[in-house]
Every structure is written in C-alpha cells, then in structure tokens.
Design a protein around this motif. Structure first.
Motif, PDB file in Angstrom:
ATOM      1  N   LYS A  95       6.859  19.226  -2.927  1.00  0.00           N
ATOM      2  CA  LYS A  95       6.444  20.557  -3.387  1.00  0.00           C
ATOM      3  C   LYS A  95       4.937  20.719  -3.264  1.00  0.00           C
ATOM      4  CE  LYS A  95       6.481  23.605  -7.409  1.00  0.00           C
ATOM      5  NZ  LYS A  95       5.095  23.974  -7.205  1.00  0.00           N
ATOM      6  N   ASP A  96       4.183  19.696  -3.666  1.00  0.00           N
ATOM      7  CA  ASP A  96       2.725  19.750  -3.555  1.00  0.00           C
ATOM      8  C   ASP A  96       2.289  19.909  -2.097  1.00  0.00           C
ATOM      9  OD1 ASP A  96       2.574  19.439  -6.274  1.00  0.00           O
ATOM     10  OD2 ASP A  96       2.016  17.312  -6.206  1.00  0.00           O
ATOM     11  N   TYR A  97       2.909  19.128  -1.198  1.00  0.00           N
ATOM     12  CA  TYR A  97       2.564  19.240   0.219  1.00  0.00           C
ATOM     13  C   TYR A  97       2.932  20.621   0.766  1.00  0.00           C
ATOM     14  CZ  TYR A  97       2.101  18.437   5.164  1.00  0.00           C
ATOM     15  OH  TYR A  97       1.723  18.546   6.465  1.00  0.00           O
ATOM     16  N   GLY A  98       4.078  21.137   0.365  1.00  0.00           N
ATOM     17  CA  GLY A  98       4.498  22.467   0.803  1.00  0.00           C
ATOM     18  C   GLY A  98       3.524  23.544   0.348  1.00  0.00           C
ATOM     19  N   ASP A  99       3.041  23.424  -0.887  1.00  0.00           N
ATOM     20  CA  ASP A  99       2.053  24.383  -1.395  1.00  0.00           C
ATOM     21  C   ASP A  99       0.754  24.309  -0.603  1.00  0.00           C
ATOM     22  OD1 ASP A  99       3.896  25.151  -3.291  1.00  0.00           O
ATOM     23  OD2 ASP A  99       2.974  23.999  -4.931  1.00  0.00           O
ATOM     24  N   LYS A 100       0.309  23.081  -0.298  1.00  0.00           N
ATOM     25  CA  LYS A 100      -0.919  22.917   0.489  1.00  0.00           C
ATOM     26  C   LYS A 100      -0.743  23.458   1.903  1.00  0.00           C
ATOM     27  CE  LYS A 100      -2.657  18.925  -1.986  1.00  0.00           C
ATOM     28  NZ  LYS A 100      -2.914  17.484  -1.938  1.00  0.00           N
ATOM     29  N   ALA A 101       0.421  23.198   2.500  1.00  0.00           N
ATOM     30  CA  ALA A 101       0.679  23.675   3.860  1.00  0.00           C
ATOM     31  C   ALA A 101       0.716  25.203   3.898  1.00  0.00           C
ATOM     32  CB  ALA A 101       1.993  23.093   4.380  1.00  0.00           C
ATOM     33  N   THR A 102       1.345  25.816   2.908  1.00  0.00           N
ATOM     34  CA  THR A 102       1.404  27.273   2.854  1.00  0.00           C
ATOM     35  C   THR A 102       0.010  27.864   2.718  1.00  0.00           C
ATOM     36  OG1 THR A 102       3.607  27.199   1.863  1.00  0.00           O
ATOM     37  CG2 THR A 102       2.374  29.227   1.584  1.00  0.00           C
ATOM     38  N   LYS A 103      -0.807  27.273   1.862  1.00  0.00           N
ATOM     39  CA  LYS A 103      -2.173  27.757   1.684  1.00  0.00           C
ATOM     40  C   LYS A 103      -2.989  27.587   2.970  1.00  0.00           C
ATOM     41  CE  LYS A 103      -6.096  27.446  -1.418  1.00  0.00           C
ATOM     42  NZ  LYS A 103      -6.652  26.874  -2.641  1.00  0.00           N
ATOM     43  N   ALA A 104      -2.817  26.442   3.643  1.00  0.00           N
ATOM     44  CA  ALA A 104      -3.547  26.188   4.889  1.00  0.00           C
ATOM     45  C   ALA A 104      -3.141  27.188   5.967  1.00  0.00           C
ATOM     46  CB  ALA A 104      -3.286  24.760   5.369  1.00  0.00           C
ATOM     47  N   ILE A 105      -1.858  27.491   6.059  1.00  0.00           N
ATOM     48  CA  ILE A 105      -1.370  28.439   7.063  1.00  0.00           C
ATOM     49  C   ILE A 105      -1.888  29.838   6.767  1.00  0.00           C
ATOM     50  CG2 ILE A 105       0.710  29.566   7.935  1.00  0.00           C
ATOM     51  CD1 ILE A 105       2.111  26.813   7.596  1.00  0.00           C
ATOM     52  N   ASN A 106      -1.813  30.246   5.495  1.00  0.00           N
ATOM     53  CA  ASN A 106      -2.294  31.585   5.121  1.00  0.00           C
ATOM     54  C   ASN A 106      -3.772  31.763   5.439  1.00  0.00           C
ATOM     55  OD1 ASN A 106       0.252  32.218   4.229  1.00  0.00           O
ATOM     56  ND2 ASN A 106      -0.230  31.992   2.069  1.00  0.00           N
ATOM     57  N   LEU A 107      -4.577  30.760   5.101  1.00  0.00           N
ATOM     58  CA  LEU A 107      -6.010  30.831   5.392  1.00  0.00           C
ATOM     59  C   LEU A 107      -6.267  30.902   6.894  1.00  0.00           C
ATOM     60  CD1 LEU A 107      -7.414  28.225   2.826  1.00  0.00           C
ATOM     61  CD2 LEU A 107      -7.729  30.700   2.768  1.00  0.00           C
ATOM     62  N   ALA A 108      -5.527  30.108   7.661  1.00  0.00           N
ATOM     63  CA  ALA A 108      -5.713  30.093   9.112  1.00  0.00           C
ATOM     64  C   ALA A 108      -5.301  31.424   9.741  1.00  0.00           C
ATOM     65  CB  ALA A 108      -4.913  28.943   9.723  1.00  0.00           C
ATOM     66  N   VAL A 109      -4.198  32.009   9.271  1.00  0.00           N
ATOM     67  CA  VAL A 109      -3.737  33.285   9.826  1.00  0.00           C
ATOM     68  C   VAL A 109      -4.754  34.388   9.545  1.00  0.00           C
ATOM     69  CG1 VAL A 109      -1.990  35.099   9.548  1.00  0.00           C
ATOM     70  CG2 VAL A 109      -1.281  32.730   9.847  1.00  0.00           C
ATOM     71  N   LYS A 143      -6.931  21.859  10.736  1.00  0.00           N
ATOM     72  CA  LYS A 143      -8.229  21.675  10.074  1.00  0.00           C
ATOM     73  C   LYS A 143      -8.125  21.988   8.587  1.00  0.00           C
ATOM     74  CE  LYS A 143     -11.810  24.497  10.131  1.00  0.00           C
ATOM     75  NZ  LYS A 143     -12.811  25.428  10.640  1.00  0.00           N
ATOM     76  N   ASN A 144      -7.430  23.094   8.256  1.00  0.00           N
ATOM     77  CA  ASN A 144      -7.268  23.461   6.850  1.00  0.00           C
ATOM     78  C   ASN A 144      -6.423  22.446   6.093  1.00  0.00           C
ATOM     79  OD1 ASN A 144      -8.785  25.735   7.242  1.00  0.00           O
ATOM     80  ND2 ASN A 144      -7.056  27.136   7.363  1.00  0.00           N
ATOM     81  N   LEU A 145      -5.393  21.894   6.736  1.00  0.00           N
ATOM     82  CA  LEU A 145      -4.583  20.856   6.087  1.00  0.00           C
ATOM     83  C   LEU A 145      -5.421  19.620   5.797  1.00  0.00           C
ATOM     84  CD1 LEU A 145      -1.112  20.934   7.870  1.00  0.00           C
ATOM     85  CD2 LEU A 145      -1.564  21.214   5.433  1.00  0.00           C
ATOM     86  N   ASP A 146      -6.281  19.265   6.748  1.00  0.00           N
ATOM     87  CA  ASP A 146      -7.141  18.100   6.538  1.00  0.00           C
ATOM     88  C   ASP A 146      -8.124  18.349   5.392  1.00  0.00           C
ATOM     89  OD1 ASP A 146      -5.857  16.862   8.619  1.00  0.00           O
ATOM     90  OD2 ASP A 146      -7.426  17.298  10.091  1.00  0.00           O
ATOM     91  N   LEU A 147      -8.646  19.567   5.293  1.00  0.00           N
ATOM     92  CA  LEU A 147      -9.591  19.891   4.215  1.00  0.00           C
ATOM     93  C   LEU A 147      -8.919  19.920   2.851  1.00  0.00           C
ATOM     94  CD1 LEU A 147     -11.727  22.711   5.871  1.00  0.00           C
ATOM     95  CD2 LEU A 147     -12.441  20.385   5.345  1.00  0.00           C
ATOM     96  N   LEU A 148      -7.682  20.387   2.802  1.00  0.00           N
ATOM     97  CA  LEU A 148      -6.986  20.508   1.521  1.00  0.00           C
ATOM     98  C   LEU A 148      -6.397  19.190   1.033  1.00  0.00           C
ATOM     99  CD1 LEU A 148      -5.145  23.908   2.020  1.00  0.00           C
ATOM    100  CD2 LEU A 148      -7.100  23.450   0.550  1.00  0.00           C
ATOM    101  N   SER A 149      -6.245  18.222   1.923  1.00  0.00           N
ATOM    102  CA  SER A 149      -5.644  16.928   1.522  1.00  0.00           C
ATOM    103  C   SER A 149      -6.630  16.023   0.844  1.00  0.00           C
ATOM    104  CB  SER A 149      -5.080  16.215   2.740  1.00  0.00           C
ATOM    105  OG  SER A 149      -4.020  16.957   3.262  1.00  0.00           O
TER     106      SER A 149
END
Length: 136
Positions: free
Chosen positions: A21-35, A130-136
C-alpha cells in the motif's frame, strides 16, 4: 524505509499489505507529479512551435490551456487551445481555401502539435522514474 522488517508469522500478511500500500501510494504520487509536469512542458513546447512558425497569431499562441482532472487512479491532463479551438485542426492538417463559392486551392499544413508530442512517452517514463527515486 528500512531494509529489514521483523514480525511474527501471523503479522506477515498485514506487514506485506502495508508495504504494498505504501509503495502504491508513492507510485501514484510520482505518476501524478510527472503527468502534471510533462503537461506543463508540452504546453510550453507547443507555444514555442506556434510562435516560431508565426502561425495563428498572439491569441492562438497564448490560448493553450491545461485541463486537469483528478480520477480515482490518478490525474489526467488535457492540453487544448481555449481561445481559438477549431484552428488547431485546420493548421495541423491543412484545409481547402474557398472564396466567393469557388475552390481556391489547399492551405498548407503547419504541423506544430504532433512534433511536440513525439518523445512524450519516454520523457514521461523518465520523470516517473526520477520521482519514484526521490520519494523512496
């Protein structure tokens, strides 16, 4: 996030579910920021292309807008020209020229939206990573 998680066998399922769930939340946030970031970059590129080609005028060049819609699985951004919406298709594809009810020929196409979107997939993928790497 730590590399080691200690838990009982009984708690293992709940720990795994929480990690996913935590990874899914981070991935969603990273995708939204990138889009959102890529939509802003694309709007700037389209404005530059329209301005450098000298097509459509100031109203056309400045009329590019982003419509952001938040969905359950993420964000969707639509880029459109709000000031002269029908002109985009006519400029991009070309059109017939009719004057005094007579066909006067074909207006040339000025492809400016299509070329701006060619590397969109790879750029978006890089920004998401890049956003996934920053959020991890």
């Amino acid at each position: 996030m730590s590399d080691t998680i200690r838990c009982d066998v009984d708690d293992m399922q709940s720990e795994l579910m929480q990690l996913l769930k935590d990874y899914g939340d981070k991935a969603t946030k990273a995708i939204n920021l990138a889009v959102e970031d890529e939509a802003n970059d694309l709007r700037k590129r389209i404005r530059q292309e329209a301005g450098s080609a000298g097509i459509g005028g100031k109203r056309y060049k400045g009329g590019w807008q982003i419509d952001k819609q938040v969905r359950a699985m993420g964000v969707q951004c639509t880029i459109y020209n709000g000031s002269v919406p029908g002109l985009v298709h006519l400029l991009e594809k070309g059109h017939r020229v009719v004057a005094y009810k007579k066909n006067r020929g074909q207006a040339p196409a000025f492809a400016h939206v299509g070329p701006s979107t060619q590397n969109l997939d790879s750029e978006l993928e890089e920004k998401i990573q890049k956003n996934l790497d920053l959020l991890s």
